[in-house]
Structure formats: C-alpha cells, structure tokens
Write a protein that holds these residues in place. Structure first.
Motif, PDB file in Angstrom:
ATOM      1  N   PRO A  49       0.810  -1.228   0.000  1.00 44.44           N
ATOM      2  CA  PRO A  49       0.000   0.000   0.000  1.00 44.44           C
ATOM      3  C   PRO A  49       0.835   1.266   0.000  1.00 44.44           C
ATOM      4  CG  PRO A  49      -0.820  -1.582   1.601  1.00 44.44           C
ATOM      5  CD  PRO A  49       0.450  -2.139   1.078  1.00 44.44           C
ATOM      6  N   THR A  50       2.073   1.193   0.508  1.00 44.52           N
ATOM      7  CA  THR A  50       2.884   2.406   0.555  1.00 44.52           C
ATOM      8  C   THR A  50       3.458   2.751  -0.815  1.00 44.52           C
ATOM      9  OG1 THR A  50       4.706   1.016   1.230  1.00 44.52           O
ATOM     10  CG2 THR A  50       3.584   2.226   2.980  1.00 44.52           C
ATOM     11  N   GLN A  51       3.529   1.769  -1.694  1.00 44.38           N
ATOM     12  CA  GLN A  51       4.136   2.029  -2.999  1.00 44.38           C
ATOM     13  C   GLN A  51       3.167   2.769  -3.921  1.00 44.38           C
ATOM     14  OE1 GLN A  51       5.433  -2.009  -3.646  1.00 44.38           O
ATOM     15  NE2 GLN A  51       7.488  -1.260  -4.089  1.00 44.38           N
ATOM     16  N   LEU A  52       2.195   2.090  -4.417  1.00 46.82           N
ATOM     17  CA  LEU A  52       1.271   2.701  -5.381  1.00 46.82           C
ATOM     18  C   LEU A  52      -0.156   2.612  -4.857  1.00 46.82           C
ATOM     19  CD1 LEU A  52       2.588   1.258  -8.752  1.00 46.82           C
ATOM     20  CD2 LEU A  52       2.492   3.650  -8.155  1.00 46.82           C
ATOM     21  N   SER A  53      -0.896   3.658  -5.084  1.00 46.30           N
ATOM     22  CA  SER A  53      -2.287   3.590  -4.626  1.00 46.30           C
ATOM     23  C   SER A  53      -3.088   2.691  -5.566  1.00 46.30           C
ATOM     24  CB  SER A  53      -2.895   4.983  -4.580  1.00 46.30           C
ATOM     25  OG  SER A  53      -2.746   5.596  -5.840  1.00 46.30           O
ATOM     26  N   PHE A  54      -2.635   2.597  -6.841  1.00 49.62           N
ATOM     27  CA  PHE A  54      -3.331   1.739  -7.801  1.00 49.62           C
ATOM     28  C   PHE A  54      -2.590   0.411  -7.922  1.00 49.62           C
ATOM     29  CE2 PHE A  54      -3.881   0.176 -12.157  1.00 49.62           C
ATOM     30  CZ  PHE A  54      -5.258   0.034 -12.152  1.00 49.62           C
ATOM     31  N   HIS A  55      -3.315  -0.677  -7.741  1.00 50.40           N
ATOM     32  CA  HIS A  55      -2.673  -1.988  -7.785  1.00 50.40           C
ATOM     33  C   HIS A  55      -2.667  -2.538  -9.215  1.00 50.40           C
ATOM     34  CE1 HIS A  55      -1.460  -6.033  -6.966  1.00 50.40           C
ATOM     35  NE2 HIS A  55      -2.618  -6.513  -7.417  1.00 50.40           N
ATOM     36  N   PHE A  56      -1.474  -2.750  -9.751  1.00 43.99           N
ATOM     37  CA  PHE A  56      -1.348  -3.332 -11.093  1.00 43.99           C
ATOM     38  C   PHE A  56      -1.472  -4.850 -10.993  1.00 43.99           C
ATOM     39  CE2 PHE A  56       0.175   0.778 -12.332  1.00 43.99           C
ATOM     40  CZ  PHE A  56      -0.132   0.844 -13.685  1.00 43.99           C
ATOM     41  N   SER A  57      -2.644  -5.346 -11.328  1.00 40.30           N
ATOM     42  CA  SER A  57      -2.848  -6.797 -11.268  1.00 40.30           C
ATOM     43  C   SER A  57      -2.429  -7.418 -12.600  1.00 40.30           C
ATOM     44  CB  SER A  57      -4.330  -7.080 -11.022  1.00 40.30           C
ATOM     45  OG  SER A  57      -4.619  -8.402 -11.367  1.00 40.30           O
ATOM     46  N   PRO A  58      -1.958  -8.682 -12.592  1.00 33.60           N
ATOM     47  CA  PRO A  58      -1.647  -9.361 -13.864  1.00 33.60           C
ATOM     48  C   PRO A  58      -2.862  -9.442 -14.784  1.00 33.60           C
ATOM     49  CG  PRO A  58      -0.704 -10.577 -12.034  1.00 33.60           C
ATOM     50  CD  PRO A  58      -1.556  -9.495 -11.423  1.00 33.60           C
ATOM     51  N   ILE A  59      -4.059  -9.280 -14.187  1.00 41.80           N
ATOM     52  CA  ILE A  59      -5.284  -9.316 -15.006  1.00 41.80           C
ATOM     53  C   ILE A  59      -5.238  -8.225 -16.078  1.00 41.80           C
ATOM     54  CG2 ILE A  59      -7.807  -8.872 -14.904  1.00 41.80           C
ATOM     55  CD1 ILE A  59      -7.018 -11.614 -13.873  1.00 41.80           C
ATOM     56  N   LEU A  60      -4.508  -7.131 -15.790  1.00 43.81           N
ATOM     57  CA  LEU A  60      -4.418  -6.026 -16.751  1.00 43.81           C
ATOM     58  C   LEU A  60      -3.752  -6.455 -18.056  1.00 43.81           C
ATOM     59  CD1 LEU A  60      -3.428  -3.096 -14.387  1.00 43.81           C
ATOM     60  CD2 LEU A  60      -5.614  -3.481 -15.506  1.00 43.81           C
ATOM     61  N   LEU A  61      -3.036  -7.585 -17.993  1.00 41.47           N
ATOM     62  CA  LEU A  61      -2.372  -8.053 -19.216  1.00 41.47           C
ATOM     63  C   LEU A  61      -3.319  -8.852 -20.120  1.00 41.47           C
ATOM     64  CD1 LEU A  61       0.976  -9.093 -17.557  1.00 41.47           C
ATOM     65  CD2 LEU A  61       0.724  -7.330 -19.297  1.00 41.47           C
ATOM     66  N   VAL A  62      -4.447  -9.260 -19.545  1.00 44.43           N
ATOM     67  CA  VAL A  62      -5.399 -10.070 -20.337  1.00 44.43           C
ATOM     68  C   VAL A  62      -5.883  -9.311 -21.577  1.00 44.43           C
ATOM     69  CG1 VAL A  62      -7.648 -11.237 -20.292  1.00 44.43           C
ATOM     70  CG2 VAL A  62      -6.057 -11.519 -18.384  1.00 44.43           C
ATOM     71  N   PRO A  63      -6.289  -8.026 -21.432  1.00 41.87           N
ATOM     72  CA  PRO A  63      -6.716  -7.299 -22.646  1.00 41.87           C
ATOM     73  C   PRO A  63      -5.622  -7.221 -23.708  1.00 41.87           C
ATOM     74  CG  PRO A  63      -7.301  -6.070 -20.669  1.00 41.87           C
ATOM     75  CD  PRO A  63      -6.462  -7.204 -20.219  1.00 41.87           C
ATOM     76  N   LEU A  64      -4.354  -7.218 -23.240  1.00 36.20           N
ATOM     77  CA  LEU A  64      -3.270  -7.150 -24.229  1.00 36.20           C
ATOM     78  C   LEU A  64      -3.166  -8.469 -25.005  1.00 36.20           C
ATOM     79  CD1 LEU A  64      -0.560  -5.255 -22.157  1.00 36.20           C
ATOM     80  CD2 LEU A  64      -2.230  -4.344 -23.753  1.00 36.20           C
ATOM     81  N   GLY A  65      -3.409  -9.579 -24.287  1.00 37.62           N
ATOM     82  CA  GLY A  65      -3.456 -10.889 -24.964  1.00 37.62           C
ATOM     83  C   GLY A  65      -4.573 -10.914 -25.983  1.00 37.62           C
ATOM     84  N   ILE A  66      -5.720 -10.355 -25.599  1.00 36.78           N
ATOM     85  CA  ILE A  66      -6.875 -10.316 -26.507  1.00 36.78           C
ATOM     86  C   ILE A  66      -6.575  -9.404 -27.709  1.00 36.78           C
ATOM     87  CG2 ILE A  66      -9.295  -9.588 -26.705  1.00 36.78           C
ATOM     88  CD1 ILE A  66      -9.620 -10.509 -23.767  1.00 36.78           C
ATOM     89  N   TRP A  67      -5.933  -8.286 -27.399  1.00 34.92           N
ATOM     90  CA  TRP A  67      -5.538  -7.349 -28.474  1.00 34.92           C
ATOM     91  C   TRP A  67      -4.659  -8.092 -29.496  1.00 34.92           C
ATOM     92  CZ3 TRP A  67      -2.139  -2.358 -27.243  1.00 34.92           C
ATOM     93  CH2 TRP A  67      -1.848  -1.694 -28.443  1.00 34.92           C
ATOM     94  N   SER A  68      -3.672  -8.834 -28.979  1.00 29.67           N
ATOM     95  CA  SER A  68      -2.757  -9.538 -29.892  1.00 29.67           C
ATOM     96  C   SER A  68      -3.521 -10.561 -30.731  1.00 29.67           C
ATOM     97  CB  SER A  68      -1.640 -10.220 -29.111  1.00 29.67           C
ATOM     98  OG  SER A  68      -2.176 -11.276 -28.341  1.00 29.67           O
ATOM     99  N   ALA A  69      -4.502 -11.231 -30.107  1.00 26.82           N
ATOM    100  CA  ALA A  69      -5.283 -12.242 -30.849  1.00 26.82           C
ATOM    101  C   ALA A  69      -6.122 -11.574 -31.939  1.00 26.82           C
ATOM    102  CB  ALA A  69      -6.181 -13.006 -29.889  1.00 26.82           C
ATOM    103  N   LEU A  70      -6.727 -10.423 -31.579  1.00 26.28           N
ATOM    104  CA  LEU A  70      -7.607  -9.732 -32.524  1.00 26.28           C
ATOM    105  C   LEU A  70      -6.836  -9.187 -33.715  1.00 26.28           C
ATOM    106  CD1 LEU A  70      -9.915  -7.679 -30.121  1.00 26.28           C
ATOM    107  CD2 LEU A  70     -10.555  -9.656 -31.471  1.00 26.28           C
ATOM    108  N   ARG A  71      -5.628  -8.670 -33.440  1.00 32.72           N
ATOM    109  CA  ARG A  71      -4.919  -7.935 -34.489  1.00 32.72           C
ATOM    110  C   ARG A  71      -3.790  -8.724 -35.157  1.00 32.72           C
ATOM    111  NH1 ARG A  71      -6.418  -4.322 -37.047  1.00 32.72           N
ATOM    112  NH2 ARG A  71      -4.498  -3.111 -37.043  1.00 32.72           N
ATOM    113  N   PHE A  72      -3.220  -9.712 -34.458  1.00 36.92           N
ATOM    114  CA  PHE A  72      -2.033 -10.359 -35.030  1.00 36.92           C
ATOM    115  C   PHE A  72      -2.154 -11.879 -35.143  1.00 36.92           C
ATOM    116  CE2 PHE A  72      -0.756  -6.384 -33.026  1.00 36.92           C
ATOM    117  CZ  PHE A  72      -0.270  -5.723 -34.145  1.00 36.92           C
TER     118      PHE A  72
END
Ligand SMILES: Nc1nc2c(ncn2[C@@H]2O[C@H](COP(=O)(O)OP(=O)(O)OP(=O)(O)O)[C@@H](O)[C@H]2O)c(=O)[nH]1
Length: 516
Positions: free
Chosen positions: A224-247
C-alpha cells in the motif's frame, strides 16, 4: 542425371535434411532444458515451466512420422547432455524416456484425432492439443516423473506434491510454447514468413511495450505504501486479446510468451505478484494465470482465424454459386432462343404445310378441299343472314387437244394463265378454286342466278380474248359454263351437282356458252 543418380540425390538430400533437423531439435531441446533448469526455477525450487517438451511436441506435430525416430534420438541425447552433470545415467535416461513418451503419445493422439497436416488454425486442433497435451499426457507423465524423483531419494516433498510440480511445469511449458514453436516453424517454412506493414509493426511494438511496462508493474507484489493503484496481472489479459484480434495465432503466441517470460523472470528472482499469499501459492496461482491467458488469447486467435476462413469459404462458395447461376441463366437463354427458333421454324413449316394442303400447286389457287371447306362455311353464314348465292362451274373446251397438239407444258401454261383474267372478273369476296383437271368453280355470295350468269359471260369473254404465247405458237381457249342458284337450304354438294349438270348441258350445246 540418370534415374539411379536421381534417387541417390533425393536420398542424400533427405539424410542431410534429417541430420540438420536432428541437430536443430537436439540443440533446441538442450537449450529448453538449460532454460528450464537455470531460468525457471524459483527460490523455493519450483520449475515454473519446462520448455524442452514443448520443443519435442512441436517437432512431433509438424514432422512426418518417418522422422520421429531421429527426433527421439536427438531429444534423448540432449536430455542426457543436460541431465548427466546433475543426475545418474538411469535417472537421466528415465527422464528422457518419460518426456519422449509424453510428447509422442500426445502428438500421435492429436494428429490421429485432427487428421491431415497439423496447425493451430482450427478450434478442433486447439481443443485436441489442450486435451491430449497439457491435460492428459502431462498428467500421466508427471505420475512417472514424480516416481523417478521419489526413487532418487533426493526430494523432500510428497509424491503428490512432486506430481503436481512436474505436471504444472510440463503442462505450462506445452501450453505456452508448443503453439509458438509450431506457428513459427510453419511461418518460416511458408513462402511469406514475414508479412508486415509499417503500421502493423508499429502497432505490435506498441502492444509489446505496453505488455512489458504493465508486466513489470503487474508481477510485482506492491505494498500500500508504494502505489495507490494496484497493477494486477489481469491487466495483461486485454493485451493478450488485443494480440489475438490484431495479429492472429502467431501474434497471440508471441505476446503470451512475452507475458510468461515477464512472469517467470519475476518469480525466479523471488518477486511475487499476489499480495498476501505464500510464495509457493503465488507460483501456483501465476502458473494457473498464465495457463488461462494462453488458452484465452491463443484460443481466441484460433477462433477468429477459423471464422475468417469460413467467411472466405462462404464467399468463395457464393461466388461459385453466382458463376454457376449465370452459366445456367446463359444456358437457359440459349435454350430459350433455340426453342423460339425451333418454334418459328415449326410455325413456318405449319404455314407451308397448310398452304400445300389447301392450295393447288399449279395455279396457286385454293384446291377442291379448301374450296369445299370455305364454301360450306360461307353458305352457313349466308343461311343465317338468309342471303342469296350462286355457283359457277366452268371447264375448258377440248383441252385434251391443246395437250395433244402443243404438249403438256403448254396445257399447264394455259391453266396458269387463265387464272388472272378470271380473277379480274370477280369480286374479292368471291371464292374461286380449281376443282381438278381443267375444271374450275366460283361461289358468288349475295348473287342470284341472273347476276351469276353475267359474271360467267364476263369470264367467258375474258377467256375468249386470252392468248397464251408458247414459243412461236399462240394458243386460244374457250370454256363452257354451268350456273346454279343456291336455294338457301341445299348443301354445297347438291349446289355443285346442279352447276355440273348445267355445265354438262353447255358442253352438249356445242361448248363456249353459259347454261343455267
Ligand atoms: N396440261 C395439263 N393437262 C391436264 C391437267 N389436268 C388434266 N389435264 C388434261 O385435261 C384433259 C381433259 O380432257 P377431257 O376430259 O377429255 O376434256 P376436253 O378435252 O377438255 O374435252 P371437253 O371437256 O369435252 O371439251 C386430259 O387430257 C387431262 O390429261 C393438268 O394439270 N395439266
């Protein structure tokens, strides 16, 4: 080159190719094993993923069955080379054989149930790969592998834990890397390995930069002292989907591999993504997460590829159907034109036939049959109107002598030429026909005996004035006439009979006269 030399050349080429492939696969397998041992082991001793089996399964999936033994030998040698520094020979052999068994059985089952050339381009292929590879073969291989570990006596974990470690590592290796290797292999073997537009390249670069940046933050267990916003690995899921859609499948497998390498890179340095859980559990969860990202992204890419293929097939079939339709329409138009043509010809033939059936061939005037039909119809009409009618019959005099003296041709000419003057003496409504031989008949509607007699006299005069020129000869004719008055009830034959009797009397009275 003789046939014998040709065969030898092909054989040499095959041997060379097999040796090159064996070397490449052996090296890749060794590199995979090295990475597996040195780059994927967490401080807790868990191998996050095991890459060499992915190399082996990819090779078994894309290479012909006859090259399988060579692949197996290469893999076994590489396994021994990788294991012998740390394990005794029997254990290294056992590991190699287990891996071979796992991947060859999986490949055989996958190829058996998908048929034809294998690729990650159909959902069925993807599903068979998932089922027979990571889910089935890896599970069974893990049972054997865990047994060998236990037999070595080095492990301080339970059999179940060892099985789970082996299975997760193997399955994740297959899941993440086999589609990548197969797709890259097929891309490189194809005619156009790299088809990239500048915009596409830039987009891919952006995608991967985003993946690396988010991956660097997401796989770190922030406090909690580092970032107020938690970067979850789930955020990478849309990038996987992006790659599937476009490449497509290739882009998706590469992006998933990048995500996996980021995850593994952190895990092996003792950095865990999920706050609040034990490091070992964080590894399990990361492995599950990577499996889900791989299935989602690569599966989506395969699904999209299949939909695009089916769309193309539909368009092609639609075009073929349209082409066949226009061909059919052209044929129908051709047949319709043929039919219309035939119909016209038939109508012409019918008209001709009707003309032949109703016309006297010599004079071109109605014949007896046609006259009888027409005349009977006219009499019926006149009977309804209660009108009058009269019939004239005439017969050329001494026509036989004309034939005898001047010839039959001359006789024909006489018959032909008398038509015009006779017609000139008649009204258009009068029915004129040749009964046969040199005998003619005329039905005069709305005429009485006296009027018919006048007409007959007019014709007799016209015929008398007729001069038929035949070469140097001039032929003159005369005719005898019989006139009969229609009584309004008698039928046509009786009327003809009466006119004929009058004609007979005219002949008897010296010819060239009119009798009523
Ligand atoms: N050239 C020609 N002769 C025909 C045709 N039809 C019939 N004849 C001939 O016409 C002749 C008729 O002869 P007949 O019946 O004896 O009559 P005719 O000689 O005219 O004598 P009358 O009628 O008694 O005055 C025959 O010689 C037939 O062969 C034809 O189409 N062409």
């Amino acid at each position: 080159m003789s046939p014998q030399q040709g065969i030898e050349h092909v054989t040499d080429k095959r041997i060379r190719q097999t040796l090159v492939r064996m070397t490449l696969i052996g090296l890749a397998y060794y590199a995979g094993a090295w990475i597996g041992v040195h780059q994927t082991i967490t401080p807790e001793g868990i191998a996050v993923l095991w890459p060499p089996n992915a190399v082996l399964l990819a090779a078994f999936l894309v290479l012909p069955f006859r090259q399988w033994p060579a692949v197996a030998v290469a893999a076994l040698c590489a396994e021994l080379a990788a294991d012998l520094p740390s394990f005794p020979l029997p254990a290294a052999l056992a590991f190699g054989l287990i891996n071979l068994l796992e991947t060859s059985v999986a490949a055989w089952l996958i190829r058996h149930f998908t048929g034809g050339e294998f690729s990650f381009r159909h959902l069925r292929n993807g599903a068979c790969f998932l089922l027979f590879g990571p889910l089935l073969s890896s599970t069974v291989a893990a049972l054997l592998g865990a047994g060998v570990y236990l037999a070595l006596g080095r492990a301080d974990s339970s059999y179940l834990m060892l099985w789970r470690l082996w299975w997760f590592g193997d399955a994740l290796g297959l899941l993440l890397l086999t589609p990548l290797f197969v797709t890259l292999w097929q891309r490189l073997a194809s005619r156009h390995p790299l088809r990239f537009s500048l915009a596409g390249g830039a987009e891919l670069l952006l995608l991967w930069v985003a993946t690396v940046l988010i991956g660097m933050l997401a796989f770190v267990q922030d406090t909690p002292t580092q970032l107020s916003f938690h970067f979850s690995p789930i955020l990478l899921v849309p990038l996987g989907i992006w790659s599937a859609l476009r490449f497509g499948v290739a882009g998706a497998t590469l992006t998933v591999s990048l995500i996996a390498s980021l995850a593994v890179g952190h895990l092996t340095r003792g950095i865990y993504p999920y706050p609040g859980i034990e490091p070992q559990d964080a590894v399990w969860v990361t492995q599950e997460y990577l499996a889900i990202v791989a299935v989602l992204s690569v599966g989506l890419a395969i699904l999209l590829h299949e939909i695009a293929q089916q769309r193309l097939t539909l368009i092609r079939q639609d075009n073929e159907l349209k082409a066949q339709n226009s061909l059919l329409e052209a044929r129908i138009a051709e047949r319709t034109a043929d039919l219309e043509h035939a119909n016209q010809a038939l109508q012409q033939a019918n008209t001709q036939l009707e003309k032949v059936a109703t016309t006297d061939f010599l004079t071109g005037f109605p014949n007896r049959r046609h006259f009888e039909t027409q005349a009977q119809r006219e009499l019926n009409r006149l009977a309804l109107d209660q009108s009058k009618a009269a019939l004239i019959m005439f017969d050329l005099d001494h026509f036989k002598s004309i034939n005898d003296i001047h010839g039959h041709e001359a006789g024909d000419a006489v018959l032909r030429e008398l038509v015009a003057p006779v017609q000139a003496a008649l009204r258009p409504s009068d029915l004129f026909a040749r009964l046969g031989g040199e005998e003619f008949v005329i039905l005069l509607s709305h005429a009485n005996r006296q009027q018919a007699r006048h007409v007959a006299e007019r014709i007799r005069d016209a015929l008398g004035a007729l001069e038929i020129v035949q070469g140097t000869t001039r032929i003159h004719v005369s005719a005898s006439f019989g006139v009969a008055q229609w009584d309004g009830s008698a039928d046509l034959h009786r009327l003809i009979q009466q006119a004929d009797m009058a004609l007979y009397r005219a002949k008897g009275s010296g010819r060239n006269c009119v009798m009523t």
